[in-house]
Design an enzyme around this catalytic site. Structure first.
Site, PDB file in Angstrom:
ATOM      1  N   LYS A 270      29.614 -73.143 -40.033  1.00 50.12           N
ATOM      2  CA  LYS A 270      29.742 -74.312 -40.806  1.00 50.12           C
ATOM      3  C   LYS A 270      28.401 -74.536 -41.534  1.00 50.12           C
ATOM      4  O   LYS A 270      27.808 -75.610 -41.318  1.00 50.12           O
ATOM      5  CB  LYS A 270      30.215 -75.596 -40.177  1.00 50.12           C
ATOM      6  CG  LYS A 270      31.692 -75.545 -39.688  1.00 50.12           C
ATOM      7  CD  LYS A 270      32.027 -76.783 -39.252  1.00 50.12           C
ATOM      8  CE  LYS A 270      33.471 -76.980 -38.382  1.00 50.12           C
ATOM      9  NZ  LYS A 270      33.289 -76.144 -37.199  1.00 50.12           N
TER      10      LYS A 270
ATOM     11  N   ILE B 140      19.918 -75.847 -47.898  1.00 49.94           N
ATOM     12  CA  ILE B 140      19.531 -75.559 -49.244  1.00 49.94           C
ATOM     13  C   ILE B 140      20.105 -74.204 -49.433  1.00 49.94           C
ATOM     14  O   ILE B 140      20.193 -73.452 -48.695  1.00 49.94           O
ATOM     15  CB  ILE B 140      17.806 -75.765 -49.753  1.00 49.94           C
ATOM     16  CG1 ILE B 140      17.470 -74.893 -48.675  1.00 49.94           C
ATOM     17  CG2 ILE B 140      17.631 -77.094 -49.290  1.00 49.94           C
ATOM     18  CD1 ILE B 140      15.723 -74.799 -49.071  1.00 49.94           C
TER      19      ILE B 140
ATOM     20  N   ARG C 236      48.451 -78.336 -32.630  1.00 50.06           N
ATOM     21  CA  ARG C 236      48.873 -78.360 -31.448  1.00 50.06           C
ATOM     22  C   ARG C 236      50.285 -78.119 -30.927  1.00 50.06           C
ATOM     23  O   ARG C 236      51.215 -78.436 -32.017  1.00 50.06           O
ATOM     24  CB  ARG C 236      48.770 -80.023 -30.827  1.00 50.06           C
ATOM     25  CG  ARG C 236      46.964 -80.189 -30.926  1.00 50.06           C
ATOM     26  CD  ARG C 236      46.493 -79.799 -29.620  1.00 50.06           C
ATOM     27  NE  ARG C 236      45.226 -80.482 -29.510  1.00 50.06           N
ATOM     28  CZ  ARG C 236      43.784 -79.975 -30.073  1.00 50.06           C
ATOM     29  NH1 ARG C 236      44.070 -78.895 -30.811  1.00 50.06           N
ATOM     30  NH2 ARG C 236      42.754 -80.433 -29.961  1.00 50.06           N
TER      31      ARG C 236
ATOM     32  N   GLY D 199      43.162 -73.890 -30.445  1.00 51.89           N
ATOM     33  CA  GLY D 199      42.157 -73.835 -29.018  1.00 51.89           C
ATOM     34  C   GLY D 199      42.960 -74.326 -27.855  1.00 51.89           C
ATOM     35  O   GLY D 199      43.604 -73.648 -27.341  1.00 51.89           O
TER      36      GLY D 199
END
EC number: 4.1.1.23
Length: 233
Positions: A60, A64, A182, A211
């Site tokens: 992520k 700049i 989920r 996950g």
């Protein structure tokens, strides 16, 4: 058959190795996030790649434009299959990220690049009060999605709840990669905008990231196969 992306939310390679060994050499799609990458460094990508798994490197980036461009040159050389940035960094930053990937990839295959819109742990109320964004959550996500498309990226990270609207706005080929997945029997934990694999398929996600429903299951292989079944019915 479309494979779900398994989030390898571990700290050590030993934990990763023990987990992947349960799948008896099957080639998987996995996500390497901040926790695993920052604890082990780039070598973790090399070790996982040696086992023929596809890797979504989830760091992520948000900085700049020139810094992100330089970082992407390095990430492209790791041989990962997909990377991401924060759309909030702006169009110029996203264009720079894409340019960096192309430079780093050389004559090889460029990783796909997607942008995070709003985290699935973010509610509309918290977005409005903490980020001072006064539109609806959906409007914010669609704004970031359009910006991402204009910058030439492959798609976005979004909740499945916004996937169909993003598809209508940007076309079917624009990726809608959905975390916060989920199985129906599992707790949402710190995620807010969560859905099941089946619902994600029905409402427009192109890829899902799963996950804890798999990694914390008593039988991870059985849980993976259940996710795989729901995702591909």
């Amino acid at each position: 058959m479309n494979k779900p992306i398994i989030a390898l939310d571990f700290q050590t390679y030993e934990e990763v190795e023990q987990f992947l060994a349960k799948f008896s050499g099957e080639a998987l799609s996995v996500k390497v996030g901040m926790e695993l990458f920052y604890s082990n460094g780039p070598i973790i990508v090399e070790k996982i790649k040696q086992q023929n798994h596809e890797i979504f490197l989830d760091l992520k980036l948000h900085d700049i434009p020139n810094t992100v461009k330089s970082a992407m040159v390095g990430l492209a050389k790791l041989g990962v299959d997909m990377v991401n940035v924060h759309a909030a960094g702006g169009k110029n930053m996203m264009e720079a990220a894409l340019e960096g990937l192309e430079i780093g990839s050389g004559s090889g295959k460029r990783p796909k690049i997607i942008a995070v819109t709003q985290l699935t742990s973010t509610s509309e109320a918290s977005m409005q009060s903490e980020q001072l964004i006064k539109t609806s959550l959906l409007e914010s996500v669609l704004h970031y999605s359009a910006l991402t498309n204009q910058a030439g990226l492959n798609g976005v990270v979004c909740s499945a709840l916004e996937a169909e609207a993003i598809k209508q706005q940007n076309g079917a080929d624009f990726l809608r990669v959905t975390p916060g997945i989920r199985l129906a029997s599992d707790a949402a934990d710190d995620q807010i905008r969560v859905v099941t694999p089946e619902k994600a398929r029905l409402i427009g996600s192109t890829d899902i990231v799963v996950g804890r429903s798999i990694t914390r299951a008593n039988d991870p292989v059985a849980a993976y196969n259940q996710v795989l079944k729901e995702w591909n019915v």
